[in-house]
Each structure stands twice: as structure tokens, then as C-alpha cells.
Enzyme design. Structure first.
Site, short mmCIF file in Angstrom:
data_model
loop_
_atom_site.label_atom_id
_atom_site.label_comp_id
_atom_site.label_asym_id
_atom_site.label_seq_id
_atom_site.Cartn_x
_atom_site.Cartn_y
_atom_site.Cartn_z
N PHE A 115 4.35 -0.61 -5.32
CA PHE A 115 4.77 0.78 -5.22
C PHE A 115 6.25 0.80 -4.84
O PHE A 115 6.63 0.26 -3.80
CB PHE A 115 3.96 1.57 -4.19
CG PHE A 115 4.27 3.04 -4.23
CD1 PHE A 115 3.63 3.89 -5.13
CD2 PHE A 115 5.25 3.58 -3.41
CE1 PHE A 115 3.95 5.24 -5.21
CE2 PHE A 115 5.58 4.95 -3.47
CZ PHE A 115 4.92 5.77 -4.37
N ASP A 200 11.73 -5.18 -1.69
CA ASP A 200 11.55 -3.78 -1.28
C ASP A 200 10.87 -3.79 0.09
O ASP A 200 9.66 -3.97 0.20
CB ASP A 200 10.67 -3.08 -2.33
CG ASP A 200 10.31 -1.65 -1.93
OD1 ASP A 200 10.59 -1.26 -0.78
OD2 ASP A 200 9.72 -0.94 -2.77
N LYS A 229 12.21 4.69 5.25
CA LYS A 229 11.13 4.94 6.22
C LYS A 229 11.51 4.59 7.67
O LYS A 229 12.26 5.30 8.32
CB LYS A 229 9.87 4.18 5.81
CG LYS A 229 9.23 4.73 4.53
CD LYS A 229 7.92 4.04 4.24
CE LYS A 229 7.29 4.45 2.95
NZ LYS A 229 6.52 5.67 2.98
C1 LIG Z 1 7.34 -0.18 -0.57
C2 LIG Z 1 7.78 1.21 -0.88
N1 LIG Z 1 8.86 1.38 -1.66
C3 LIG Z 1 9.31 2.61 -1.95
C4 LIG Z 1 8.68 3.74 -1.48
C5 LIG Z 1 9.22 5.09 -1.82
O1 LIG Z 1 9.83 5.66 -0.72
P1 LIG Z 1 10.19 7.23 -0.72
O2 LIG Z 1 8.90 7.96 -0.72
O3 LIG Z 1 11.00 7.41 0.54
O4 LIG Z 1 10.99 7.49 -1.94
C6 LIG Z 1 7.55 3.60 -0.66
C7 LIG Z 1 6.85 4.80 -0.16
O5 LIG Z 1 5.72 4.77 0.25
C8 LIG Z 1 7.09 2.31 -0.35
O6 LIG Z 1 6.01 2.11 0.41
#
Ligand SMILES: Cc1ncc(COP(=O)(O)O)c(C=O)c1O
Length: 374
Positions: A115, A200, A229
Site C-alpha cells: 500500500f 516506504d 504519519k
Molecule cells: C505504507 C504506506 N504508504 C503510504 C500511505 C499513504 O499515506 P497517506 O494516506 O498519508 O497518503 C500509507 C497510508 O496508510 C501507508 O501505510
């Protein structure tokens, strides 16, 4: 349910009901709701300078960047507003590497069940058909391959590949753990091919898994890392960091109106400094281990629990029945917020400052809710 107030690991709704919050704004309120250092930084910065645009540096932005580079293996920081944007920026940077050094290579290999966010490009990067199908056709340039399978990455690599993008632990996709040497093998492959390793760490970063960044536990160093986050403990911020040799943007090639906004950077700097000064990642590891032990004992008690997995305070509980929705609701009705991760799994991502007592309270509620299911 409408939440109106929060303090530490607790939140209250508009009916005055109290909840123990083990969702934390999706692993974001790392220091809990309204932590005093975050509130103080926001109050002071709101009186000083709220916004300037990224045309100028500001002190909070520089201080936060300094802290991030001092405590990571990366050298340069670009601030943005969310995790999706951080990954987008990371991929754009990798494409500069492809264009300048790999004869125009642009493809990024990512993993199934990953994700990476909800922009169109990050939907293509996210290896889950439920996020992709409603929006097809998706932007080109992403290949999704099996996670924990370095041979799949090797097979997908071609002269068009500029990078591999992975979560160190797949969070939204199921709290899927990497095999011990997976990331190391991927890193060697990337080095051999001259392609970049992007991690990520939007969800795993900022102490959640027991170290400031999860990569520290797997013996690798990303060339580019995406964050969001938890680094802001509740304020909307994202960042991507790069090693000096891959810091390839020329002025104007990337930008963001709010990226590096002094108000959010002041709050994030205060939050991150507190986490580092008080060794909150180690606390997350200790409390996470305690929580896992308690969940293991629930597994002994309820035979429909098939797995307890995770690291630090990113933990999943999996069942041999599709009770995720019901369990989430049963917990909510008893005053515990959890996340239904999959039809047959729930996820816990409490603030990193929770105490053993709060874990005990959560486990007692969970036991009660599980009994209803048993
Ligand atoms: C690993 C990871 N990358 C990217 C995102 C996307 O982040 P955002 O919702 O702040 O765009 C998330 C969101 O849950 C995530 O868990």
C-alpha cells in the site's frame, strides 16, 4: 461515531463515551492525542509564522530536516503533505536517476499486497486489485510482483527499471513480515543493477516498529525513503529523503505549496525530538513485546485465532473466520478502537506512549469481545 476530544491513548465521542484508541489516526498519533510538546510547538509557531510557501526556507523546516538526516542514513529531505505525496516524490526522483543515468529507465517494481497511497500513480504502485480496478486504466511504469520473493524482482527487472519500492513490513496489506534476508537480497540486487531501493516507511517509520526506522532492523540502507504519519504525531506532513548521490532534482523540478509549512514542521520537529530524546522507539519495542505476549495468550484461549504477528506496535491478529468487521464493532461498543485489517484480521497501532496498564485494559476488552464471537 464522531470524536470530539483526545488525550494520550484515549478519545471521547460527542456522546461523552470514552475509547482506548488503538488505531491512532492510522498509526499517526505516535505520541498520542494532543501531546503537550506538540500542542506547545503549534501554539508558539501559530503566533510566529504559519505559512510562507516553499520558495523560502524557514527555521522549523531546517530544524526538522537536520534532525531527520542526523538520525537516518539519508542526506537530503523534501517535505510534502502526505504519505502518497512522499512516495510520488520518491518515484519522481528515481525517474530522474533513470533518465540521467540509466538511459531513460522509468519502471518501478513494487510488491503485491503493498500500500503506497491513493493518487493515481500510487494506486498503480499499490499491488492490490481492489484499489486498482475501480480506476483502470492506471498510469504506466509500475510492476507488482510477489512480496518476499527476490527472484520475482529479478525476473521483473529490465533495462526499463529504475527502482524497487517496498514497505519494510507491509502494513495495510496485512502486517506481512519480510523474511530476515529479503530486504538485504533486494538491496544487493539493486546495487548490482544500479537501480534504486526506495523504502516506504510511511507507516513503519518514526519508531513504530521499535527502531526509529524499520530498515535499521534488516541490515539495509535505502537510497530513498518516504515518511509521513508518525513523524508529525498528528499534523499532516510527508517527506522523502535521499542519499546525496541520488539527490537529483534541479530547482523547480519538484515542488509543493504547503510542503515544509512551518506550522506542521514545528510540530513534527517537537514530536520527533521528543521521540528521540526519550527513546520512544525502544519503549514501543518493549510495550509491543508485552502486548504480543498477551495476544499469544489469547491465541491459546481462542482456537479460531490463527496468527499473532508484527513488530513493535504494529500488530495483527488473524482468524480462521471472517469476523474482522464484527470484532471491530464489538470492541468499539466496549470502548476500544481497533482497525479491521482484512475480513479475517484486525490490526493494532496504538500510540507509542501507551502503558502496560492500557495494554491490559485493551486485552481485557478484546477477550470479552472475542468471547462474544467464540
Ligand atoms: C505504507 C504506506 N504508504 C503510504 C500511505 C499513504 O499515506 P497517506 O494516506 O498519508 O497518503 C500509507 C497510508 O496508510 C501507508 O501505510
Amino acid at each position: 461515531m464522531t470524536l470530539v476530544r483526545g488525550k494520550g491513548a484515549e478519545a471521547w465521542d460527542d456522546q461523552g463515551r470514552e475509547y482506548l484508541d488503538f488505531v491512532s489516526g492510522w498509526a499517526t498519533n505516535s505520541l498520542g492525542h494532543c501531546h503537550p510538546v506538540v500542542v506547545k510547538a503549534l501554539e508558539e509557531q501559530a503566533r510566529t509564522l504559519i505559512h510562507t510557501s516553499s520558495q523560502f526556507y524557514t527555521v522549523p523546516q531546517l530544524e526538522l530536516a537536520q534532525l531527520l538526516v542526523e538520525h537516518s542514513c539519508l542526506d537530503r529531505v523534501f517535505f510534502c503533505n502526505s504519505g502518497a505525496e512522499a512516495n510520488e516524490g520518491a518515484v519522481k526522483l528515481a525517474r530522474r536517476h533513470g533518465k540521467l543515468r540509466l538511459d531513460g529507465a522509468y519502471e518501478v517494481i513494487t510488491a503485491l499486497n503493498s500500500f503506497h497511497g491513493r493518487t493515481l500513480a500510487m494506486t498503480a504502485a499499490t499491488g492490490q486489485s481492489k484499489f486498482q480496478e475501480p480506476y483502470a486504466p492506471l498510469p504506466v511504469g509500475f510492476i507488482n510482483v510477489e512480496y518476499n520473493n527476490v527472484e520475482a524482482i529479478k525476473r521483473a527487472t529490465s533495462e526499463k527499471t529504475c527502482a524497487v519500492l517496498l514497505e519494510p513490513i507491509q502494513a495495510e496489506g496485512g502486517v506481512n513480515m519480510p523474511e530476515d534476508d529479503y530486504l538485504r537480497k533486494v538491496q544487493s540486487w539493486c546495487r548490482e543493477k544500479g537501480i534504486l531501493l526506495i523504502l516506504d516507511e510511511v507507516q513503519t517509520g518514526a519508531g513504530r516498529t521499535g527502531t526509529l526506522f524499520a530498515y535499521e532492523q534488516y541490515g539495509v540502507e535505502p537510497d530513498i525513503m518516504a515518511l509521513a504519519k508518525g513523524i508529525g504525531s498528528g499534523v499532516p506532513i510527508g517527506a522523502f529523503l535521499a542519499k546525496e548521490e541520488f539527490s537529483l532534482f534541479s530547482p523547480g523540478e519538484h515542488g509543493s505549496t504547503y510542503g515544509g509549512n512551518p506550522l506542521v514542521c514545528a510540530a513534527a520537529h517537537a514530536a520527533l525530538k521528543y521521540m528521540i530524546d526519550h527513546n520512544i522507539p525502544a519503549q514501543a519495542k518493549r510495550i509491543g513485546n508485552y502486548f504480543m505476549t498477551q495476544l499469544e495468550s489469547l491465541k491459546q484461549q481462542f482456537d479460531f485465532i490463527t496468527d499473532v504477528r508484527g513488530r513493535g506496535l504494529l500488530i495483527a491478529l488473524e482468524f480462521n473466520q471472517e469476523i474482522g468487521d464484527k470484532l471491530q464493532l464489538a470492541c468499539l461498543n466496549r470502548g476500544l478502537l481497533v482497525n479491521r485489517l482484512k475480513p479475517n484480521a484486525v490490526r493494532f497501532m496504538p500510540p507509542l506512549i501507551i502503558t502496560e496498564k492500557e495494554v491490559d485494559r485493551a486485552v481485557a476488552i478484546l477477550r470479552d469481545a472475542l468471547k462474544e464471537k467464540a
